[in-house]
Design a protein around this motif. Structure first.
Motif, PDB file in Angstrom:
ATOM      1  N   ARG A 213      -5.758  -0.226   6.585  1.00 19.55           N
ATOM      2  CA  ARG A 213      -6.266  -1.360   5.804  1.00 19.55           C
ATOM      3  C   ARG A 213      -6.322  -2.628   6.644  1.00 19.55           C
ATOM      4  O   ARG A 213      -7.274  -3.397   6.568  1.00 19.55           O
TER       5      ARG A 213
ATOM      6  N   GLU B 297      -9.766  -4.642   7.516  1.00 25.42           N
ATOM      7  CA  GLU B 297      -9.947  -6.052   7.172  1.00 25.42           C
ATOM      8  C   GLU B 297     -10.343  -6.867   8.404  1.00 25.42           C
ATOM      9  O   GLU B 297     -11.218  -7.715   8.344  1.00 25.42           O
TER      10      GLU B 297
ATOM     11  N   VAL C 231       0.853  -1.186   0.000  1.00 20.47           N
ATOM     12  CA  VAL C 231       0.000   0.000   0.000  1.00 20.47           C
ATOM     13  C   VAL C 231       0.892   1.240   0.000  1.00 20.47           C
ATOM     14  O   VAL C 231       2.113   1.127   0.105  1.00 20.47           O
TER      15      VAL C 231
ATOM     16  N   GLU D  24      -1.547   3.921   5.831  1.00 19.37           N
ATOM     17  CA  GLU D  24      -2.541   3.174   5.058  1.00 19.37           C
ATOM     18  C   GLU D  24      -2.489   1.689   5.407  1.00 19.37           C
ATOM     19  O   GLU D  24      -3.529   1.024   5.494  1.00 19.37           O
TER      20      GLU D  24
END
Length: 81
Positions: A44, A48, A35, A40
């Motif tokens: 992320r 998730e 990423v 980030e």
């Protein structure tokens, strides 16, 4: 470690991580997703875990304030910047 425990691992790495490091992670049967940056990667991974029942978030580092509230809410993330 996940492989040894018979678990799936999905590791988010920031752009620019050494290719050898990403390859070593992948060699452990982990899914590696590159990423833009570290922030980030953290976002992320947290997203998730929040969307995946029974998933566990294991972070590689901590920053001041990153653990407050985590015991009460494992999906809690404070802004690391």
């Amino acid at each position: 470690m996940a492989r040894l425990l018979g678990q799936h691992a999905h590791v988010f790495v920031p752009h620019g991580v050494h290719p050898g490091a990403a390859a070593a992670i992948a060699a452990e049967d982990a899914q590696v997703t590159e990423v833009a940056d570290y922030d980030e990667a953290v976002r992320r991974a947290a997203a998730e875990v929040a969307a995946t029942p029974a998933a566990v978030l294991i972070q590689d580092t901590a920053w001041p304030g990153s653990t407050e509230g985590a015991a009460a809410n494992p999906h809690h993330l404070e802004n690391p910047s």
